[in-house]
Design an enzyme around this catalytic site. Structure first.
Site, PDB file in Angstrom:
ATOM      1  N   SER A   1      55.132  64.978  44.615  1.00  0.00           N
ATOM      2  CA  SER A   1      55.053  63.603  44.139  1.00  0.00           C
ATOM      3  C   SER A   1      54.481  63.542  42.722  1.00  0.00           C
ATOM      4  CB  SER A   1      54.237  62.765  45.139  1.00  0.00           C
ATOM      5  OG  SER A   1      54.436  61.394  44.944  1.00  0.00           O
TER       6      SER A   1
ATOM      7  N   ASP B   1      63.417  59.461  51.629  1.00  0.00           N
ATOM      8  CA  ASP B   1      62.150  59.245  50.929  1.00  0.00           C
ATOM      9  C   ASP B   1      62.042  57.772  50.540  1.00  0.00           C
ATOM     10  OD1 ASP B   1      60.012  59.134  49.040  1.00  0.00           O
ATOM     11  OD2 ASP B   1      60.332  61.234  48.527  1.00  0.00           O
TER      12      ASP B   1
ATOM     13  N   HIS C   1      58.981  61.194  52.458  1.00  0.00           N
ATOM     14  CA  HIS C   1      58.218  61.605  51.275  1.00  0.00           C
ATOM     15  C   HIS C   1      57.196  62.680  51.623  1.00  0.00           C
ATOM     16  CE1 HIS C   1      56.760  61.121  47.210  1.00  0.00           C
ATOM     17  NE2 HIS C   1      55.530  60.951  47.653  1.00  0.00           N
TER      18      HIS C   1
END
Length: 273
Positions: free
Chosen positions: A95, A224, A253
């Site tokens: 991320s 995601d 995610h």
């Protein structure tokens, strides 16, 4: 506890475990190095030296209220790499950590990076604009700012549902995973987390992606809900000179946690190529 005092006085907490080829893990917002536990133990058992740090303002690092930018995060990582004198490192970022990784390997690695991995990562740029019309609207990030400032305790628990795909029908919801996310988030400083939203949503990393020559693996879940794949991995792979893309139908995610067996296997294969 192992800590490094950076040039600006910020203390960075890090874990340095094992012996062998070096892997360095960069966590996502608003978490800590603990988010990599499923990877850390796997790779230690495979004979790797594993480094994982808490970003400034996050986890057990100083709750510094200044300089929460991708540029600063990458510079901090460089100080840690140089302090530990790490070489031939594979940098793995999830991320926001993926943004940190690609900026680091482009600008700060100085030949010390061997490969890079971007997992569910923010590059090239998240926010919608004239040049990125299919990006995520600014109103979404404004809401995250508002919730972080005014409702952080509850928001950090609620966010785990889309983060791990626990809002999908038939999901195997694990309260312990949610509580661990919440625990990590509330360890960090609210100012760092608030300012970090701008960093992960508005930083354009397109030029970094274009400039990097080392092999880069891009891994992204097709479900995601936090960093949509169409605006991230599917664009990043087109900009990389030496990139490889793996997408995962139905993965969320937070797939390094919920789908760690699959993710670790593919990571290992790329690292050992």
């Amino acid at each position: 506890m192992s800590t490094l005092t950076l040039k600006d006085g910020t203390e960075i907490f890090y874990k340095d475990q094992g012996e062998g080829p070096v892997l360095m893990f960069h966590h996502g917002w608003p978490l800590s190095s603990d988010d990599w536990d499923a990877q850390v133990i796997f790779f230690l058992k495979k004979g790797y030296r594993v480094i994982a740090h808490d970003r400034r303002g996050h986890g057990r690092s100083s709750q510094n209220i200044y300089n929460h930018t991708i540029e600063q995060y990458a510079s901090d990582a460089a100080e840690l790499v140089e302090f530990l004198d790490l070489k031939d490192v594979v940098h793995i970022g999830h991320s926001t950590g993926g943004g940190e990784v690609i900026r680091y390997v482009n600008k700060y690695a100085n030949g010390r990076a061997k490969k890079a991995v971007l997992i569910s990562a923010i590059p090239p740029v998240m926010v919608q604009s004239e040049s990125n019309p299919d990006g995520v609207p600014m109103s979404v990030f404004d809401d995250i700012r508002n919730q972080t400032m005014n409702n952080r305790n509850q928001f950090y628990y609620d966010l785990t549902f889309p983060f791990y795909g626990y809002n999908r029908e038939g999901a195997d919801v694990k309260d312990g995973v949610q509580r661990n996310w919440w625990r990590q988030g509330l360890m960090g400083g609210i100012v760092a987390h608030y300012d970090g939203i701008k960093a992960f949503s508005e930083t354009d990393l397109s030029e970094d992606l274009k400039a990097v020559d080392i092999p880069v693996l891009v891994m992204h879940g097709e479900d995601d809900q936090i960093v949509p794949i169409a605006n991230a991995a599917l664009k990043s792979i087109k900009l990389l000179k030496n990139g490889k893309l793996i997408t995962y139908p139905g993965f969320p995610h937070g797939m390094p946690t919920t789908e760690h067996e699959t993710i670790n296997k593919d990571l290992l294969a790329f690292i050992e190529e």
